[in-house]
Motif scaffolding. Structure first.
Motif: not given
Length: 390
Positions: A290-302, A306-318
């Protein structure tokens, strides 16, 4: 100075103390025998200093001849550090992996930033740059900055100039937006201005052509408002492109209620996490449909990301149908519909009068009535001229 300290750390050195005897003779004998000494300090009858490992092995002769007692107070440097941690294999592996990761990261892009844009949103430029290979985790050696800038200018509408500057692990996209061309009035093509809907004329501004009706006249959709036919002094007629603005009072019917409205509610949702490291993605679960929504979170210092992090994919059906049963729910939905109607009217009109009946306290809340507003109703309609051959 830094290189000297680095060499001493790699080779190793010791911090020693010399007490008693004749410290000055001890230092002179060390100098005569080419034993390196540095950072010497005289504290009462004690002398503190540093020397190399090989130098300390030869220092005892000078200490014996000068009557001082020499003792090691601290061992410093890589050889002693390795000796103390030779049984800790995990530490060595961790250091090796850290060094490998640092070398890998130094060849990749960490951050991508856009500068110089005003009207065009960052996301539009970054999306186009990503399609050309400029993204977090991309290898810098494979990027042709000049070619990417040229393609970026072609893909993003509204850019007059673009440049991609890659500085170490940062990519800066500099852009300049083009100045939009002014609207040029077409006065050569014969055309009339006619009404786009029913209303009562309130204002007429004629730039080219002749007004067909006075202010206050009632008009129907398609009626002539400004004619492109101009009568000359010799009673001949000339066709022009009519130009101007015609405003009229128009009515809008409002009928908002929650009755007979079908709703659906959340029937299911799924989430998947993906580990991201320097362009590599490690999914922690099965792919989502289905339609996937992605939220990207990366490590940072100010400001540094950094190109290191976690991607969160989420789908919802109504897909589960339901109906509003409680009066407060119906009232809120009816009020929402009314607000949306007003928002649509305000986009191209000015509200002059409102005559709306509201009742949110019953089991079937409603909002009904009329809104009188002023808007521009004139639209161009080309005059087709039939040419008669001789």
């Amino acid at each position: 100075m830094f290189i000297l300290k680095l060499v001493r750390f790699v080779l190793g050195y010791v911090l020693f103390t010399a007490t008693g005897g004749f410290p000055e003779r001890f230092i002179n004998l060390c100098t005569k025998n080419h034993i390196p000494l540095w950072d010497l300090k005289h504290l009462g009858d004690t002398v503190e200093g540093k020397t190399t490992v090989s130098g300390y092995k030869r220092i005892r002769t000078a200490a014996h001849r000068s009557g001082v007692r020499v003792r090691i107070s601290k061992k410093c440097g890589l050889p002693f550090l390795r000796e103390r941690n030779k049984k800790r294999a995990g530490l060595a592996v961790g250091l090796a992996l850290a060094a490998l990761l640092l070398c890998l990261l130094s060849t990749r892009i960490w951050t991508v930033r856009v500068e110089g844009n005003v009207q065009i949103h960052d996301e539009q430029i970054l999306r186009a740059a990503k399609s050309l290979g400029v993204e977090m985790g991309a290898r810098t050696s494979k990027l042709d900055a000049q070619k990417i800038a040229q393609e970026l200018q072609k893909q993003v509408e509204g850019l007059s100039w673009a440049a991609v500057n890659i500085d170490a692990c940062k990519a800066v996209i500099e852009v300049r937006e083009s100045t939009p061309k002014p609207d040029i009035l077409d006065t050569k093509t014969p055309a009339n201005i006619v009404a786009s809907e029913n209303g009562v004329l309130t204002r007429i501004e004629v730039y080219s052509g002749t007004a067909a009706l006075p202010v206050g006249s009632a008009v129907l959709k398609g009626d002539l408002l400004i004619s492109g036919v101009v009568l000359n002094k010799d009673n001949s007629e000339t066709l022009h492109g009519a130009q101007g603005h015609v405003y009229a009072k128009v009515e809008r019917e409002i009928d908002c209620s929650a009755e007979n409205t079908a709703f659906v509610k959340l029937s299911g949702e799924n989430t998947r996490y993906i580990l991201y490291c320097v362009g590599l993605k490690l999914p922690l679960g099965r792919p989502l449909s289905g339609q996937v929504y992605t939220v990207e979170t990366y490590l940072s210092n100010g400001d540094t990301t950094l190109p290191v992090g976690m991607l969160r994919e989420h789908t919802a059906a109504f897909s589960t149908p339901f109906a509003l049963t409680e009066a407060p729910q119906k009232a809120r939905y009816t009020a929402k519909l009314l607000a949306e109607e007003y928002r649509r009217i305000w986009q191209d009109s000015v509200v002059l009068e409102t005559n709306i009946s509201l009742d949110f306290d019953t089991d079937a809340p409603y909002a009904r009535g009329k809104i009188v507003c002023e808007k521009e109703i004139g639209i161009n309609q080309e005059i087709f001229v039939e040419k008669i051959s001789d």
